[in-house]
Design an enzyme around this catalytic site. Sequence first.
Site: not given
Length: 479
Positions: A190-192
Amino acid sequence: MVTFTACRSEPELVRPARPTPQETKALSDLDDQLSLRFYESIVGFFRSPPGESVRPGKVAKGIKAAVAGALVYYYPMAGRLQKIPGGNKLEVDCTGEGVMFVEAAADVRLEDLGQPLVPPYPCVEEFLADAGDTRDVVGKPLLFLQVVFPNCTLFFSCVFSIAYVHIGSLQTYRVTQLKCGGFVIGLHMCHCIADGFGILQFIKSIADFACGELIPTTLPVWKRDIFIARMPPSISHVYLAYKPFLRGLDCTDDDVMLSTPPESMEVQYLFFGPKEMEILRSHVPEHLSKTTTTFELLTAVMWRCRTIALGYEASQKVRLMFTLNTRGRSIKGESAVPRGYYGNAHFSPLVEVTVDELATKPLAHIVELMHKVKLETTKDCMKSMVDLMALWRERSPFGMDRTYEVSDTKWVGGNALQFGKAELVAAGTPHAGDFTSKLISYHTKCKNKDGEDSTVVSILLPKLVMEKFTKEMAIWLKK
């Protein structure tokens, strides 16, 4: 090209080894960009020394324990994203639920995947766990890890998927057993929650625990407040090429790259060894050639060829967007980010020119524009860009029409992913998982057939455009 199917076990969650704080953590406004709300995919291929063998069950148990140990320190990764009421902002609910882990086996050897091992990797989906909708990041594991092992060492876990094909994969932790000595790591991240450097830092901490360390070599730092928007915001120092959008310039929706359906697109990988780079450097003045990076030179050439191949009108504006990591950068003597920070710490400088300017000006002109926009990355610029990202989270950001986005991921192929005696022989971002992110050209480190350090660059174009692009590139590579 070899084909195979990995036999996967049921996925299971790996939780922190000890109780961790039950709290909520705020994301930075760089983490919480709308454009980063997806799972990025990465694969890494490792080779064990001759004679090394692995007992898959023991390895899987060791990996789980190492992941559990690392999650004690990186406990937000064991949580879930949730929406904050009254807006479009996300936060991390540190629930301690854990990351996904999968074991798998495949009847294939590392050598069967190609010599040298370069993209496109065969059956790459078999090295990745199932993360579901890669644009749905709320309420799901933040990492899916899969490791595929041939007869080797171990690897990690998180929301991983490790496939043991004697190869390893991460993110929905999946372990795949191979019938050779080595392993492949595949992950959906998850890039967040972290950028590429952040996930590598986490993976290295797993390796620390796997090697018997009691604490990670690099202690993690959350400190997301360093990239929080100011109140009131001030966007007076954003990159110059962003300013037209602040004056209400709308997306024109006339870009063939955005209107072409995925099934009509084609991905190719271009390889550049020492010979090819020498030819390309001959196209810029000697003084500039010495200060221009491989990434800058390749990006300038490919942007030009891509733009010509797409057939945009001469008067239209086209844009180049590339990632700029702030780690290690000093702004007026101050470090931009602290050591151990694993959140998103990159900005996206933007260069804008007309098609005519890009196609007719010397290549050196484009390289110098890239140098110039990098110098715009001052402390005031970074603060203004953070403010802008927060504003754009509440409404649609500018359109990406006629924009070529590029990311330098050659660091993935460095020493960051060495595990014990196992040597990383190839790594990169595969053409798998989230499709939108594959519009980006990724620069990856590799070896050519002569064993020389080289760069491979992905390019995604409509099938009818790819042939023209290839011909344009061939012109530049002629002696």
